[in-house]
Design a protein around this motif. Structure first.
Motif, PDB file in Angstrom:
ATOM      1  N   LEU A 148      -5.091   1.251   6.936  1.00 29.57           N
ATOM      2  CA  LEU A 148      -5.460   2.663   7.041  1.00 29.57           C
ATOM      3  C   LEU A 148      -4.401   3.525   6.364  1.00 29.57           C
ATOM      4  CD1 LEU A 148      -6.769   2.921  10.718  1.00 29.57           C
ATOM      5  CD2 LEU A 148      -8.042   2.425   8.617  1.00 29.57           C
ATOM      6  N   PHE A 149      -4.834   4.273   5.362  1.00 36.09           N
ATOM      7  CA  PHE A 149      -3.927   5.151   4.626  1.00 36.09           C
ATOM      8  C   PHE A 149      -4.043   6.539   5.248  1.00 36.09           C
ATOM      9  CE2 PHE A 149      -4.591   1.503   2.098  1.00 36.09           C
ATOM     10  CZ  PHE A 149      -3.501   1.359   1.258  1.00 36.09           C
ATOM     11  N   MET A 150      -3.415   6.708   6.406  1.00 41.40           N
ATOM     12  CA  MET A 150      -3.607   7.913   7.204  1.00 41.40           C
ATOM     13  C   MET A 150      -2.284   8.411   7.743  1.00 41.40           C
ATOM     14  SD  MET A 150      -7.091   6.961   9.286  1.00 41.40           S
ATOM     15  CE  MET A 150      -8.584   6.484   8.391  1.00 41.40           C
ATOM     16  N   GLY A 151      -2.227   9.730   7.950  1.00 44.55           N
ATOM     17  CA  GLY A 151      -1.029  10.362   8.464  1.00 44.55           C
ATOM     18  C   GLY A 151      -0.693  11.595   7.658  1.00 44.55           C
ATOM     19  N   ASP A 152       0.588  11.968   7.644  1.00 41.47           N
ATOM     20  CA  ASP A 152       0.973  13.123   6.830  1.00 41.47           C
ATOM     21  C   ASP A 152       1.048  12.717   5.359  1.00 41.47           C
ATOM     22  OD1 ASP A 152       3.590  12.066   6.180  1.00 41.47           O
ATOM     23  OD2 ASP A 152       4.337  12.781   8.108  1.00 41.47           O
ATOM     24  N   SER A 153       1.247  13.677   4.500  1.00 40.64           N
ATOM     25  CA  SER A 153       1.173  13.449   3.055  1.00 40.64           C
ATOM     26  C   SER A 153       2.138  12.377   2.589  1.00 40.64           C
ATOM     27  CB  SER A 153       1.448  14.756   2.306  1.00 40.64           C
ATOM     28  OG  SER A 153       0.498  15.731   2.637  1.00 40.64           O
ATOM     29  N   HIS A 154       3.369  12.418   3.089  1.00 44.88           N
ATOM     30  CA  HIS A 154       4.363  11.438   2.636  1.00 44.88           C
ATOM     31  C   HIS A 154       4.014  10.036   3.119  1.00 44.88           C
ATOM     32  CE1 HIS A 154       8.134   9.788   1.284  1.00 44.88           C
ATOM     33  NE2 HIS A 154       8.385   9.347   2.508  1.00 44.88           N
ATOM     34  N   GLN A 155       3.540   9.918   4.358  1.00 46.30           N
ATOM     35  CA  GLN A 155       3.139   8.604   4.869  1.00 46.30           C
ATOM     36  C   GLN A 155       2.049   7.986   3.999  1.00 46.30           C
ATOM     37  OE1 GLN A 155       2.225  10.053   8.927  1.00 46.30           O
ATOM     38  NE2 GLN A 155       3.455   8.346   9.681  1.00 46.30           N
ATOM     39  N   VAL A 156       1.048   8.794   3.678  1.00 49.58           N
ATOM     40  CA  VAL A 156      -0.075   8.297   2.880  1.00 49.58           C
ATOM     41  C   VAL A 156       0.382   7.950   1.471  1.00 49.58           C
ATOM     42  CG1 VAL A 156      -2.326   8.894   1.888  1.00 49.58           C
ATOM     43  CG2 VAL A 156      -1.787   9.543   4.248  1.00 49.58           C
ATOM     44  N   ALA A 157       1.174   8.828   0.862  1.00 44.67           N
ATOM     45  CA  ALA A 157       1.646   8.589  -0.502  1.00 44.67           C
ATOM     46  C   ALA A 157       2.505   7.330  -0.572  1.00 44.67           C
ATOM     47  CB  ALA A 157       2.433   9.797  -1.001  1.00 44.67           C
ATOM     48  N   GLU A 158       3.388   7.158   0.397  1.00 45.40           N
ATOM     49  CA  GLU A 158       4.278   6.004   0.401  1.00 45.40           C
ATOM     50  C   GLU A 158       3.491   4.698   0.475  1.00 45.40           C
ATOM     51  OE1 GLU A 158       8.563   5.264   2.440  1.00 45.40           O
ATOM     52  OE2 GLU A 158       6.914   5.626   3.838  1.00 45.40           O
ATOM     53  N   LYS A 159       2.474   4.644   1.324  1.00 44.22           N
ATOM     54  CA  LYS A 159       1.678   3.423   1.431  1.00 44.22           C
ATOM     55  C   LYS A 159       0.854   3.199   0.168  1.00 44.22           C
ATOM     56  CE  LYS A 159      -0.117   1.967   5.371  1.00 44.22           C
ATOM     57  NZ  LYS A 159      -1.045   1.717   6.537  1.00 44.22           N
ATOM     58  N   MET A 160       0.316   4.273  -0.415  1.00 46.02           N
ATOM     59  CA  MET A 160      -0.431   4.143  -1.662  1.00 46.02           C
ATOM     60  C   MET A 160       0.447   3.591  -2.779  1.00 46.02           C
ATOM     61  SD  MET A 160      -2.841   7.565  -1.660  1.00 46.02           S
ATOM     62  CE  MET A 160      -3.187   7.415  -3.409  1.00 46.02           C
ATOM     63  N   ILE A 161       1.657   4.096  -2.887  1.00 47.42           N
ATOM     64  CA  ILE A 161       2.583   3.643  -3.936  1.00 47.42           C
ATOM     65  C   ILE A 161       2.862   2.150  -3.793  1.00 47.42           C
ATOM     66  CG2 ILE A 161       4.955   3.835  -4.796  1.00 47.42           C
ATOM     67  CD1 ILE A 161       4.750   6.865  -3.892  1.00 47.42           C
ATOM     68  N   LYS A 162       3.128   1.718  -2.577  1.00 42.11           N
ATOM     69  CA  LYS A 162       3.410   0.297  -2.337  1.00 42.11           C
ATOM     70  C   LYS A 162       2.205  -0.571  -2.690  1.00 42.11           C
ATOM     71  CE  LYS A 162       6.886   0.984   1.286  1.00 42.11           C
ATOM     72  NZ  LYS A 162       7.218   0.820   2.726  1.00 42.11           N
ATOM     73  N   THR A 163       1.010  -0.097  -2.354  1.00 46.55           N
ATOM     74  CA  THR A 163      -0.201  -0.862  -2.633  1.00 46.55           C
ATOM     75  C   THR A 163      -0.489  -0.933  -4.122  1.00 46.55           C
ATOM     76  OG1 THR A 163      -1.099  -0.174  -0.484  1.00 46.55           O
ATOM     77  CG2 THR A 163      -2.667  -1.051  -2.104  1.00 46.55           C
ATOM     78  N   ILE A 164      -0.324   0.186  -4.801  1.00 44.95           N
ATOM     79  CA  ILE A 164      -0.535   0.230  -6.252  1.00 44.95           C
ATOM     80  C   ILE A 164       0.417  -0.718  -6.964  1.00 44.95           C
ATOM     81  CG2 ILE A 164      -0.285   1.715  -8.292  1.00 44.95           C
ATOM     82  CD1 ILE A 164      -1.290   4.034  -6.399  1.00 44.95           C
ATOM     83  N   GLU A 165       1.669  -0.701  -6.550  1.00 45.43           N
ATOM     84  CA  GLU A 165       2.674  -1.572  -7.179  1.00 45.43           C
ATOM     85  C   GLU A 165       2.441  -3.038  -6.830  1.00 45.43           C
ATOM     86  OE1 GLU A 165       6.270   0.236  -5.796  1.00 45.43           O
ATOM     87  OE2 GLU A 165       6.360   1.664  -7.466  1.00 45.43           O
ATOM     88  N   LEU A 166       2.050  -3.316  -5.595  1.00 47.95           N
ATOM     89  CA  LEU A 166       1.814  -4.695  -5.157  1.00 47.95           C
ATOM     90  C   LEU A 166       0.706  -5.351  -5.968  1.00 47.95           C
ATOM     91  CD1 LEU A 166       2.184  -7.067  -3.112  1.00 47.95           C
ATOM     92  CD2 LEU A 166       0.503  -5.896  -1.660  1.00 47.95           C
ATOM     93  N   PHE A 167      -0.372  -4.625  -6.202  1.00 53.68           N
ATOM     94  CA  PHE A 167      -1.547  -5.196  -6.853  1.00 53.68           C
ATOM     95  C   PHE A 167      -1.620  -4.912  -8.351  1.00 53.68           C
ATOM     96  CE2 PHE A 167      -3.729  -4.509  -2.524  1.00 53.68           C
ATOM     97  CZ  PHE A 167      -3.360  -5.772  -2.082  1.00 53.68           C
ATOM     98  N   GLY A 168      -0.798  -3.985  -8.848  1.00 52.69           N
ATOM     99  CA  GLY A 168      -0.924  -3.585 -10.245  1.00 52.69           C
ATOM    100  C   GLY A 168      -2.234  -2.861 -10.495  1.00 52.69           C
TER     101      GLY A 168
END
Length: 343
Positions: A284-304
């Protein structure tokens, strides 16, 4: 890297009247929400197809046609078109029309769907679930590739020397949406089609072997790695704080999970599950803006990844809550993610 939003058109449920809002109002709200997303520079919008009382959208191409006239830059796609129970010829005509209306911004995201209501509705047998998709995808790709169509299959009459009108000005992008079966991943790789993984539970990291498998098979089948596109679609909601999310959004999300779970034999959805999904390893990519952005960045980098679609209307939050979430996503999450990816 493209950052988008997705919706299913979940109807807001009024717990006082015990009724869903009118689909008419929801459709009008979706138009306003996507206009805002376009103005904020969000790259992509996708809308799903459902045939249930709790969703407003059964015809993605119709709402996309409406959106094509009030937006300027955002790409407009289905998410998904349930190809197995759809006539590919009509689907292609509809998306050709949307593509012309939108100045070449339409996309078809084809999938088999996670609900089965469309099969009896349109007269198909669920036992043909896989075969229908395989055959109809073949026809859709023929329509997109050739002007004069000669094609024959098992589930419909042959097409002999026919041309589909109106003609789009380009080949319409066709994506394959998958849940997590290797066969679906292999099909997309073999055909050289862009792929989008629906990661809506468990731990995203578990999908890495499948994504690596897609990339390996895409190249092994002779496709140009420079043209490869891999996306993820995940449940997302952005609020001012974690506490605000739990207090205001969690009840919508839990209620929708319970509505779906009632048909599928799931246990009632709990706050512990919700909190677990929001953990660093959760889906779940949920929470405040930084929480969501941080998880998105990690996922984008993990999977390319080349695209991330934030599915933001699960449970039907109110129009004002949706507009606030889109504003936070477009003005805070998207810039933070783009800055990190570009470094």
């Amino acid at each position: 890297m493209e950052l988008g939003i997705g919706m299913f058109g979940d109807l807001t449920f009024d717990r006082q009247t015990n009724q869903f809002q009118s689909p008419k109002l929801k459709l009008q709200e979706i138009v306003e929400q996507v206009k805002l997303a376009d103005e904020l520079g969000i790259d992509v919008f996708s809308i799903g197809e459902h045939h249930r009382a709790d969703y407003a959208v059964s015809s993605p191409e119709t709402i996309l046609a409406a959106l094509s006239t009030v937006t300027k830059n955002i790409k407009l796609g289905s998410g998904v078109s349930v190809l197995s129970s759809t006539d590919p010829v009509k689907l292609y005509q509809d998306f050709a029309t949307v593509d012309l209306l939108s100045n070449n911004r339409a996309e078809i995201i084809a999938g088999r769907g996670s609900f089965i209501e469309s099969y009896p509705l349109f007269g198909y047998d669920l036992k043909d679930y896989n075969a229908l998709f395989e055959e109809k995808l073949d026809l859709l790709l023929h329509l997109n590739k050739n002007e004069v169509i000669n094609w024959e299959g098992k589930y419909r009459a042959p097409i002999v020397n026919q041309t589909i009108y109106p003609r789009p000005e380009r080949k319409i992008p066709v994506w394959i949406a998958v849940g997590g079966t290797p066969e679906s991943v292999m099909r997309a790789a073999r055909l050289g089609l862009p792929i989008i993984f629906a990661i809506i539970g468990g731990m995203p990291r578990q999908f890495k072997p499948l994504i690596d498998f897609y990339k390996e098979q895409y190249i092994a089948h002779g496709h140009d790695p420079a043209q490869m596109q891999v996306a993820v679609h995940s449940h997302t909601f952005v609020t001012d704080s974690h506490e605000d999310l739990i207090r205001h959004y969690y009840p919508y999300y839990a209620a929708q999970m319970d509505r779906i779970g009632k048909d599928r034999g799931w246990q009632p959805y709990t706050k512990m599950q919700f909190e677990g999904g929001m953990s660093p390893e959760g889906a779940l990519f949920m929470g405040d803006s930084h929480q969501v952005a941080e998880k998105m960045i990690k996922t984008i980098e993990l999977f390319g990844l080349t695209r991330f679609i934030a599915h933001i209307d699960i449970g039907g939050p109110t129009h004002l809550e949706m507009m606030k979430a889109i504003e936070l996503y477009g003005t805070q999450v998207v810039p933070e993610v783009r800055k990190a990816i570009q470094q």
